[in-house]
Design a protein around this motif. Structure first.
Motif, PDB file in Angstrom:
ATOM      1  N   THR A  30       0.838  -1.199   0.000  1.00 57.74           N
ATOM      2  CA  THR A  30       0.000   0.000   0.000  1.00 57.74           C
ATOM      3  C   THR A  30       0.876   1.254   0.000  1.00 57.74           C
ATOM      4  O   THR A  30       2.002   1.228   0.498  1.00 57.74           O
ATOM      5  N   PRO A  31       0.374   2.350  -0.551  1.00 55.99           N
ATOM      6  CA  PRO A  31       1.227   3.542  -0.687  1.00 55.99           C
ATOM      7  C   PRO A  31       1.519   4.242   0.634  1.00 55.99           C
ATOM      8  O   PRO A  31       0.687   4.263   1.542  1.00 55.99           O
ATOM      9  N   LEU A  32       2.717   4.799   0.715  1.00 55.51           N
ATOM     10  CA  LEU A  32       3.138   5.640   1.828  1.00 55.51           C
ATOM     11  C   LEU A  32       3.214   7.061   1.266  1.00 55.51           C
ATOM     12  O   LEU A  32       4.164   7.401   0.554  1.00 55.51           O
ATOM     13  N   ILE A  33       2.218   7.862   1.574  1.00 54.87           N
ATOM     14  CA  ILE A  33       1.994   9.122   0.860  1.00 54.87           C
ATOM     15  C   ILE A  33       2.469  10.318   1.689  1.00 54.87           C
ATOM     16  O   ILE A  33       2.013  10.511   2.824  1.00 54.87           O
ATOM     17  N   PRO A  34       3.384  11.139   1.158  1.00 58.18           N
ATOM     18  CA  PRO A  34       3.798  12.351   1.881  1.00 58.18           C
ATOM     19  C   PRO A  34       2.612  13.294   2.069  1.00 58.18           C
ATOM     20  O   PRO A  34       1.772  13.429   1.177  1.00 58.18           O
ATOM     21  N   ALA A  35       2.555  13.928   3.240  1.00 52.07           N
ATOM     22  CA  ALA A  35       1.461  14.855   3.542  1.00 52.07           C
ATOM     23  C   ALA A  35       2.032  16.160   4.074  1.00 52.07           C
ATOM     24  O   ALA A  35       1.932  16.461   5.270  1.00 52.07           O
ATOM     25  N   PRO A  36       2.636  16.976   3.189  1.00 49.42           N
ATOM     26  CA  PRO A  36       3.275  18.217   3.649  1.00 49.42           C
ATOM     27  C   PRO A  36       2.312  19.207   4.292  1.00 49.42           C
ATOM     28  O   PRO A  36       2.705  19.960   5.189  1.00 49.42           O
ATOM     29  N   LYS A  37       1.046  19.215   3.856  1.00 51.57           N
ATOM     30  CA  LYS A  37       0.069  20.139   4.447  1.00 51.57           C
ATOM     31  C   LYS A  37      -0.187  19.811   5.913  1.00 51.57           C
ATOM     32  O   LYS A  37      -0.447  20.701   6.718  1.00 51.57           O
ATOM     33  N   ILE A  38      -0.127  18.535   6.241  1.00 56.07           N
ATOM     34  CA  ILE A  38      -0.281  18.141   7.643  1.00 56.07           C
ATOM     35  C   ILE A  38       1.013  18.410   8.398  1.00 56.07           C
ATOM     36  O   ILE A  38       0.997  18.902   9.529  1.00 56.07           O
ATOM     37  N   ALA A  39       2.147  18.123   7.770  1.00 59.00           N
ATOM     38  CA  ALA A  39       3.447  18.358   8.419  1.00 59.00           C
ATOM     39  C   ALA A  39       3.610  19.818   8.828  1.00 59.00           C
ATOM     40  O   ALA A  39       4.170  20.117   9.898  1.00 59.00           O
ATOM     41  N   GLU A  40       3.112  20.738   8.000  1.00 56.18           N
ATOM     42  CA  GLU A  40       3.194  22.172   8.310  1.00 56.18           C
ATOM     43  C   GLU A  40       2.516  22.511   9.634  1.00 56.18           C
ATOM     44  O   GLU A  40       2.915  23.445  10.324  1.00 56.18           O
ATOM     45  N   ARG A  41       1.496  21.753   9.964  1.00 57.79           N
ATOM     46  CA  ARG A  41       0.751  22.000  11.202  1.00 57.79           C
ATOM     47  C   ARG A  41       1.414  21.358  12.422  1.00 57.79           C
ATOM     48  O   ARG A  41       0.995  21.600  13.549  1.00 57.79           O
ATOM     49  N   ILE A  42       2.395  20.513  12.191  1.00 54.87           N
ATOM     50  CA  ILE A  42       3.047  19.795  13.284  1.00 54.87           C
ATOM     51  C   ILE A  42       4.301  20.509  13.759  1.00 54.87           C
ATOM     52  O   ILE A  42       4.459  20.830  14.936  1.00 54.87           O
ATOM     53  N   SER A  43       5.223  20.781  12.822  1.00 54.75           N
ATOM     54  CA  SER A  43       6.514  21.371  13.175  1.00 54.75           C
ATOM     55  C   SER A  43       7.263  21.707  11.886  1.00 54.75           C
ATOM     56  O   SER A  43       7.090  21.011  10.875  1.00 54.75           O
ATOM     57  N   PRO A  44       8.115  22.727  11.908  1.00 59.57           N
ATOM     58  CA  PRO A  44       8.937  23.003  10.725  1.00 59.57           C
ATOM     59  C   PRO A  44       9.940  21.889  10.434  1.00 59.57           C
ATOM     60  O   PRO A  44      10.512  21.836   9.346  1.00 59.57           O
ATOM     61  N   TYR A  45      10.138  20.998  11.394  1.00 59.70           N
ATOM     62  CA  TYR A  45      11.086  19.897  11.219  1.00 59.70           C
ATOM     63  C   TYR A  45      10.399  18.583  10.843  1.00 59.70           C
ATOM     64  O   TYR A  45      11.071  17.577  10.586  1.00 59.70           O
ATOM     65  N   ALA A  46       9.070  18.575  10.823  1.00 55.68           N
ATOM     66  CA  ALA A  46       8.334  17.323  10.640  1.00 55.68           C
ATOM     67  C   ALA A  46       8.184  16.923   9.179  1.00 55.68           C
ATOM     68  O   ALA A  46       7.995  17.769   8.302  1.00 55.68           O
ATOM     69  N   GLN A  47       8.267  15.628   8.954  1.00 55.38           N
ATOM     70  CA  GLN A  47       7.839  15.019   7.703  1.00 55.38           C
ATOM     71  C   GLN A  47       6.741  14.019   8.067  1.00 55.38           C
ATOM     72  O   GLN A  47       6.966  13.159   8.926  1.00 55.38           O
ATOM     73  N   VAL A  48       5.590  14.163   7.453  1.00 55.14           N
ATOM     74  CA  VAL A  48       4.466  13.280   7.764  1.00 55.14           C
ATOM     75  C   VAL A  48       4.127  12.438   6.540  1.00 55.14           C
ATOM     76  O   VAL A  48       4.037  12.958   5.425  1.00 55.14           O
ATOM     77  N   TYR A  49       3.966  11.137   6.772  1.00 58.17           N
ATOM     78  CA  TYR A  49       3.561  10.204   5.715  1.00 58.17           C
ATOM     79  C   TYR A  49       2.297   9.479   6.163  1.00 58.17           C
ATOM     80  O   TYR A  49       2.154   9.140   7.345  1.00 58.17           O
ATOM     81  N   LEU A  50       1.425   9.239   5.211  1.00 55.44           N
ATOM     82  CA  LEU A  50       0.186   8.522   5.481  1.00 55.44           C
ATOM     83  C   LEU A  50       0.254   7.143   4.829  1.00 55.44           C
ATOM     84  O   LEU A  50       0.358   7.046   3.600  1.00 55.44           O
ATOM     85  N   LYS A  51       0.236   6.103   5.627  1.00 53.25           N
ATOM     86  CA  LYS A  51       0.238   4.730   5.122  1.00 53.25           C
ATOM     87  C   LYS A  51      -1.220   4.346   4.860  1.00 53.25           C
ATOM     88  O   LYS A  51      -1.977   4.046   5.781  1.00 53.25           O
ATOM     89  N   PHE A  52      -1.588   4.372   3.576  1.00 47.45           N
ATOM     90  CA  PHE A  52      -3.001   4.260   3.213  1.00 47.45           C
ATOM     91  C   PHE A  52      -3.396   2.799   3.016  1.00 47.45           C
ATOM     92  O   PHE A  52      -3.396   2.269   1.913  1.00 47.45           O
ATOM     93  N   GLU A  53      -3.773   2.159   4.114  1.00 45.09           N
ATOM     94  CA  GLU A  53      -4.169   0.759   4.092  1.00 45.09           C
ATOM     95  C   GLU A  53      -5.540   0.555   3.437  1.00 45.09           C
ATOM     96  O   GLU A  53      -5.940  -0.588   3.181  1.00 45.09           O
ATOM     97  N   GLY A  54      -6.220   1.645   3.162  1.00 44.35           N
ATOM     98  CA  GLY A  54      -7.471   1.563   2.416  1.00 44.35           C
ATOM     99  C   GLY A  54      -7.283   1.094   0.986  1.00 44.35           C
ATOM    100  O   GLY A  54      -8.259   0.791   0.291  1.00 44.35           O
ATOM    101  N   MET A  55      -6.035   1.004   0.524  1.00 46.30           N
ATOM    102  CA  MET A  55      -5.749   0.534  -0.835  1.00 46.30           C
ATOM    103  C   MET A  55      -5.558  -0.979  -0.909  1.00 46.30           C
ATOM    104  O   MET A  55      -5.209  -1.511  -1.953  1.00 46.30           O
ATOM    105  N   ASN A  56      -5.794  -1.670   0.190  1.00 44.02           N
ATOM    106  CA  ASN A  56      -5.806  -3.128   0.163  1.00 44.02           C
ATOM    107  C   ASN A  56      -7.045  -3.634  -0.579  1.00 44.02           C
ATOM    108  O   ASN A  56      -8.000  -2.874  -0.789  1.00 44.02           O
ATOM    109  N   PRO A  57      -7.076  -4.915  -0.979  1.00 40.97           N
ATOM    110  CA  PRO A  57      -8.170  -5.415  -1.820  1.00 40.97           C
ATOM    111  C   PRO A  57      -9.576  -5.194  -1.282  1.00 40.97           C
ATOM    112  O   PRO A  57     -10.480  -4.864  -2.049  1.00 40.97           O
TER     113      PRO A  57
END
Length: 358
Positions: A30-57
């Motif tokens: 399943t895709p590991l999707i960068p989410a910079p819009k969410i990271a901006e709300r966390i910290s200037p040092y944060a990188q946020v990824y969303l592991k989208f398990e909804g893409m399973n069969p």
């Protein structure tokens, strides 16, 4: 090389042998999707990824565990499987049982399962039995039935479910090329946080990585037995997938948080819905409400200053447990679309779009 499904891809990490008949729908990857819009709300040092398990069969993380659980059930000679479910487990159990050519029985709390999930269990041919009780009542009943009759239980108390679900942790490490600093995850029956922690630890024990993430689990405030330290008799939340008052893997979740020096906290339904809409409108991902608990959780912790002391780049991975189409009624209820219709007239549409007629 074409993706081969969880069992073949992670063979060396799973309790399978050449005698195990592999029942797969090519789950995982399943895709590991960068989410910079969410990271901006966390910290200037944060990188946020969303592991989208909804893409399973079948549209949720449950497929990872179900491929192993059903494969091992068939290996043991089972002709039927049973589960209690608020939705995602029922869909996965029904689909994998259909693939294996065996019967599936699903016990659900009447009126407390999203229609999208119920439709999956039905179309895959499961025998669906609604009860006048909650998930915890349903789980108690199926445990008793599986102990007394020849039918295999495939809820997350089945250890093979945990084995399959732990592959998500290995997959994240391989996709990132490293271990995340924080792993945020919704907590309902607590099997998934237990499984991911198991996966990270085993990957480290094999020498593939040198450290482990902090596990951040989030329960809905009306269904937070682990946070409150006691079972909740009547759990309440719009996030039906985590509407569980007495988690089967309670101790596993506690161990994961303690060992990783992480935390389990609560998020309100309001915070869940806010994150649900944020993901859809600013990231482009439509996940089910329970999935949004992980994102809601890190946003809450950021506001509380939890990440403020970190002055170096750090990575957060949020698990999105299921697809938004699992619960389409919730999306419509949240957005409240206008019921107005328009004439077959370009000028009327242009006015609606731009605020003026041509």
């Amino acid at each position: 090389m074409a993706w081969r499904g969880v069992i073949k891809e992670y063979w060396d990490f799973l309790p399978v042998s050449r005698k195990t008949p592999i029942v797969t729908l090519l789950e995982g990857n399943t895709p590991l999707i960068p989410a910079p819009k969410i990271a901006e709300r966390i910290s200037p040092y944060a990188q946020v990824y969303l592991k989208f398990e909804g893409m399973n069969p079948t549209g949720s993380f449950k497929d990872r565990g179900m491929t192993v659980a059903v494969s091992k059930a068939v290996e043991a000679g089972a002709k039927a499987v049973i589960c209690a479910s608020t939705g995602n487990t029922s869909a996965a159990a029904a689909a994998y049982a259909a693939r294996a050519g065996i019967k599936s029985v699903v016990v659900i709390p009447a009126g407390n399962i999203a229609y999208g999930k119920l439709s999956q269990a039905l179309i895959h041919g499961a025998q669906v039995l609604p009860i006048e009780g909650n998930f915890d009542d349903a789980l108690r009943l199926v445990r008793e039935i599986s102990q007394e009759y020849p039918i295999e239980l495939v809820n997350s108390i089945n250890p093979y479910r945990i084995e399959g679900q732990k592959t998500g942790a290995i997959e994240i490490c391989r996709q990132l090329g490293r271990v995340p600093d924080f792993h945020a995850i919704p907590v309902g029956n607590a099997g998934n946080i237990t499984a991911y922690w198991k996966g990270y630890k085993e990957y480290k024990e094999r020498g593939f990585v040198s450290r482990l993430p902090k596990m951040l689990g989030f329960q809905a405030s009306g269904a937070a037995p682990i946070v409150k330290g006691r079972p909740i008799k009547h759990p309440r939340t719009i996030a039906t997938a985590i509407k569980i008052g007495n988690p089967a893997s309670w101790q596993g979740a506690v161990n994961a948080v303690k060992e990783s020096r992480g935390l389990i906290d609560v998020v309100t339904d309001r915070e869940i819905i806010s994150a649900y809409k944020l993901m859809a409108r600013e990231v482009g991902i439509f996940a089910e409400p329970a999935s949004a608990a992980s994102v809601a959780g890190i946003l809450k912790k950021a506001k509380e200053g939890y990440f403020a002391k970190i002055k170096r780049p750090f990575v957060i991975v949020c698990i999105l447990t299921g697809h938004g189409l699992k619960d389409p009624d919730r999306a419509v209820a949240v957005v409240k679309p206008s019921k107005r219709t328009y004439p077959v007239d370009k000028s009327a549409l242009v006015k609606a779009i731009f605020g003026k007629r041509i």
